[in-house]
Design an enzyme around this catalytic site. Sequence first.
Site, PDB file in Angstrom:
ATOM      1  N   ASN A 185      12.180  -8.268   6.339  1.00  0.00           N
ATOM      2  CA  ASN A 185      12.488  -7.612   7.604  1.00  0.00           C
ATOM      3  C   ASN A 185      12.116  -8.585   8.710  1.00  0.00           C
ATOM      4  OD1 ASN A 185      13.285  -5.169   6.348  1.00  0.00           O
ATOM      5  ND2 ASN A 185      11.145  -4.551   6.154  1.00  0.00           N
TER       6      ASN A 185
ATOM      7  N   HIS B 283       6.387 -12.002   5.481  1.00  0.00           N
ATOM      8  CA  HIS B 283       6.148 -11.544   4.113  1.00  0.00           C
ATOM      9  C   HIS B 283       7.471 -11.211   3.457  1.00  0.00           C
ATOM     10  CE1 HIS B 283       5.851  -8.188   6.925  1.00  0.00           C
ATOM     11  NE2 HIS B 283       6.384  -7.420   5.989  1.00  0.00           N
TER      12      HIS B 283
ATOM     13  N   GLY C 138      13.085  -3.586  11.182  1.00  0.00           N
ATOM     14  CA  GLY C 138      12.101  -2.824  10.414  1.00  0.00           C
ATOM     15  C   GLY C 138      10.787  -3.534  10.182  1.00  0.00           C
ATOM     16  N   GLN C 139      10.604  -4.717  10.782  1.00  0.00           N
ATOM     17  CA  GLN C 139       9.330  -5.425  10.586  1.00  0.00           C
ATOM     18  C   GLN C 139       8.227  -4.718  11.367  1.00  0.00           C
ATOM     19  OE1 GLN C 139       9.377  -9.630  11.602  1.00  0.00           O
ATOM     20  NE2 GLN C 139       7.343  -9.971  10.726  1.00  0.00           N
TER      21      GLN C 139
ATOM     22  N   ILE D 221       0.823  -1.214   0.000  1.00  0.00           N
ATOM     23  CA  ILE D 221       0.000   0.000   0.000  1.00  0.00           C
ATOM     24  C   ILE D 221       0.863   1.273   0.000  1.00  0.00           C
ATOM     25  CG2 ILE D 221      -0.258   0.382   2.506  1.00  0.00           C
ATOM     26  CD1 ILE D 221      -3.314   0.606   1.971  1.00  0.00           C
TER      27      ILE D 221
ATOM     28  N   HIS E 296       9.215  -8.905   0.592  1.00  0.00           N
ATOM     29  CA  HIS E 296       9.037  -7.725  -0.259  1.00  0.00           C
ATOM     30  C   HIS E 296       9.772  -7.996  -1.577  1.00  0.00           C
ATOM     31  CE1 HIS E 296       7.995  -4.723   3.041  1.00  0.00           C
ATOM     32  NE2 HIS E 296       8.569  -5.671   3.770  1.00  0.00           N
TER      33      HIS E 296
END
Length: 114
Positions: free
Chosen positions: A87, A100, A93-94, A32, A102
């Site tokens: 991450n 998931h 940074g998760q 998003i 990226h």
Amino acid sequence: MNDKTLFEKIIGGEIPAEILYEDEVAIAFKDINPQAPFHVLVCPKTPIKMLSKSTVEDEKLLGSLMRIGSSIAEKAGFKDKFRVVVNNGAEAGQTVFHLHLHFLAGRDFAWPPG
Ligand code: AMP
């Protein structure tokens, strides 16, 4: 109490997402808040919190996630020119605690990563 993660809600169809691929074990949708012209997230449907919580039983699934993202990037015209990021943990940074990958493409990437 509803303690589902955001991505479990996307998997369950409770919140919308721009889904590019789905099968029995995985789903891929557009991020998003894209960090590149192409930014797709690939998730297992089973709620593994993060890569470091995965087990040997998840090996085939983890391989599938890589191949699904690679195939989507190739179809989008980014074969041989995408980056994959995971991450793992808040300090890395998760922000969503449902594993998931990226897949990013469509711009130059620096190394070392930020
Ligand atoms: P991470 O920081 O590695 O946990 O990545 C979480 C990612 O989820 C971020 O890149 C967010 O932009 C993305 N994200 C958050 N909410 C949504 C949503 N509703 N649909 C798609 N991607 C989202």
